[in-house]
Design an enzyme around this catalytic site. Structure first.
Site, PDB file in Angstrom:
ATOM      1  N   ASN A 115     104.532 -97.900  10.236  1.00  0.00           N
ATOM      2  CA  ASN A 115     104.181 -96.695   8.818  1.00  0.00           C
ATOM      3  C   ASN A 115     105.046 -98.353   7.555  1.00  0.00           C
ATOM      4  OD1 ASN A 115     106.620 -94.740   8.074  1.00  0.00           O
ATOM      5  ND2 ASN A 115     108.329 -96.170   8.147  1.00  0.00           N
ATOM      6  N   HIS A 117     106.822 -97.561   4.231  1.00  0.00           N
ATOM      7  CA  HIS A 117     108.241 -97.948   3.574  1.00  0.00           C
ATOM      8  C   HIS A 117     107.931 -98.153   2.146  1.00  0.00           C
ATOM      9  CE1 HIS A 117     112.450 -95.766   3.341  1.00  0.00           C
ATOM     10  NE2 HIS A 117     112.568 -97.047   2.755  1.00  0.00           N
ATOM     11  N   SER A 144     106.738-101.864   1.661  1.00  0.00           N
ATOM     12  CA  SER A 144     105.983-102.591   2.968  1.00  0.00           C
ATOM     13  C   SER A 144     105.466-101.382   4.246  1.00  0.00           C
ATOM     14  CB  SER A 144     107.692-102.744   3.469  1.00  0.00           C
ATOM     15  OG  SER A 144     108.464-103.475   2.363  1.00  0.00           O
ATOM     16  N   ASP A 153     113.651 -97.633  10.088  1.00  0.00           N
ATOM     17  CA  ASP A 153     112.900 -98.332   9.205  1.00  0.00           C
ATOM     18  C   ASP A 153     113.459 -99.972   9.057  1.00  0.00           C
ATOM     19  OD1 ASP A 153     112.088 -96.393   7.463  1.00  0.00           O
ATOM     20  OD2 ASP A 153     114.007 -96.025   5.905  1.00  0.00           O
TER      21      ASP A 153
HETATM   22  C1  GRF Z   1     105.313 -93.298   0.334  1.00  0.00           C
HETATM   23  O1  GRF Z   1     105.643 -93.058  -0.561  1.00  0.00           O
HETATM   24  C2  GRF Z   1     106.019 -93.328   2.228  1.00  0.00           C
HETATM   25  O2  GRF Z   1     105.880 -94.429   1.255  1.00  0.00           O
HETATM   26  C3  GRF Z   1     107.096 -92.451   2.011  1.00  0.00           C
HETATM   27  O3  GRF Z   1     106.723 -91.389   2.633  1.00  0.00           O
HETATM   28  C4  GRF Z   1     105.437 -91.170   1.311  1.00  0.00           C
HETATM   29  C5  GRF Z   1     103.917 -90.541   1.596  1.00  0.00           C
HETATM   30  O4  GRF Z   1     103.340 -90.333   0.745  1.00  0.00           O
HETATM   31  N1  GRF Z   1     106.757 -92.850   3.797  1.00  0.00           N
HETATM   32  P1  GRF Z   1     102.698 -89.251   0.747  1.00  0.00           P
HETATM   33  O5  GRF Z   1     102.383 -88.239   1.850  1.00  0.00           O
HETATM   34  O6  GRF Z   1     101.129 -90.195   1.546  1.00  0.00           O
HETATM   35  O7  GRF Z   1     101.310 -88.919  -0.039  1.00  0.00           O
END
Ligand code: GRF
Length: 222
Positions: A115, A117, A144, A153
């Site tokens: 994932n 984050h 991260s 998370d």
């Molecule tokens: C990103 O900022 C990621 O960190 C978070 O959700 C957002 C997704 O953006 N988990 P995208 O759909 O990849 O543009």
């Protein structure tokens, strides 16, 4: 199956929205940065997720499983597991997938699910990370990538990328700079995993045979 085919890593990407991280993976694939990986499917829990169009343009198989049509999380996650597993993934990449995962789902993919984050974990788990960093008066922020564990998370952090918080930053300007870093580190981490340089061992990530007691830092990579 030839040798070169048998060592390729099958990647399924889960999205809910814009899919800019998915796009970064597609771009990396197109520039041979993901030489050992195949993006075999993109699955969205939202039928209108813009990322689905990105996948279609890149000729990646798309699937939609609308969570609103299921009575509860457990039933949805079981169906999602079935759908994912039809693609026989070696790695599941959560790229803006905005659903809390059931423990059963997480256990099923432990060690093969990543994932991203938008914070310097363990700071700011959950939502509104940019706002919270600004409100706290932090001078730095970032993103991260971690292996997914049953804690939201949580899970062993592999790498972080930092940005300085500037006077006058808003949530939007900060989010934009953090996302630029996300788009660098996600393809990198997926390529490491596909090359066998990265794996999870108990509660730690292992990179190039070293247990990571601290996350790697993008700025420190040679
Ligand atoms: C990103 O900022 C990621 O960190 C978070 O959700 C957002 C997704 O953006 N988990 P995208 O759909 O990849 O543009």
């Amino acid at each position: 199956m030839s040798n070169s085919e048998s060592v390729r890593t099958r990647v399924v990407v889960l999205i809910s929205g814009s899919g800019s991280n998915l796009q970064a993976l597609i771009d990396a694939r197109d520039h041979a940065q993901l030489a050992s990986a195949d993006l075999v499917a993109v699955i969205s829990n939202r039928p209108l997720a813009a990322g689905l169009q990105r996948a279609e343009r890149a000729e990646i198989k798309t699937e939609v499983l609308d969570h609103t049509l299921f009575p509860d999380r457990k039933t949805f996650d079981r169906q999602l597991m079935q759908l994912i597993d039809q693609h026989q993934p070696d790695l599941v990449v959560l790229a803006g997938y905005m659903r809390i995962l059931s423990d059963e789902f997480v256990r099923h993919y432990t060690g093969r699910m990543l994932n991203i984050h938008p914070s310097l974990l363990p700071k700011y788990k959950g939502l509104h990370t940019h706002r919270r960093a600004l409100e706290a008066g932090d001078t730095e922020h970032g993103c991260s990538i971690h292996f997914v564990s049953e804690t939201l998370d949580g899970g062993p952090v592999i790498i972080q990328a930092k940005v300085n918080i500037e006077a006058g930053d808003s949530e939007a300007t900060l989010a934009e700079r953090v996302q630029q870093k996300e788009h660098i580190i996600y393809p990198l981490v997926v390529s490491w995993y596909a090359q066998g340089r990265l794996y999870q061992q108990d509660d730690h990530a292992v990179f190039d045979k070293q247990i990571l007691h601290q996350p790697l830092q993008l700025d420190s990579l040679t």
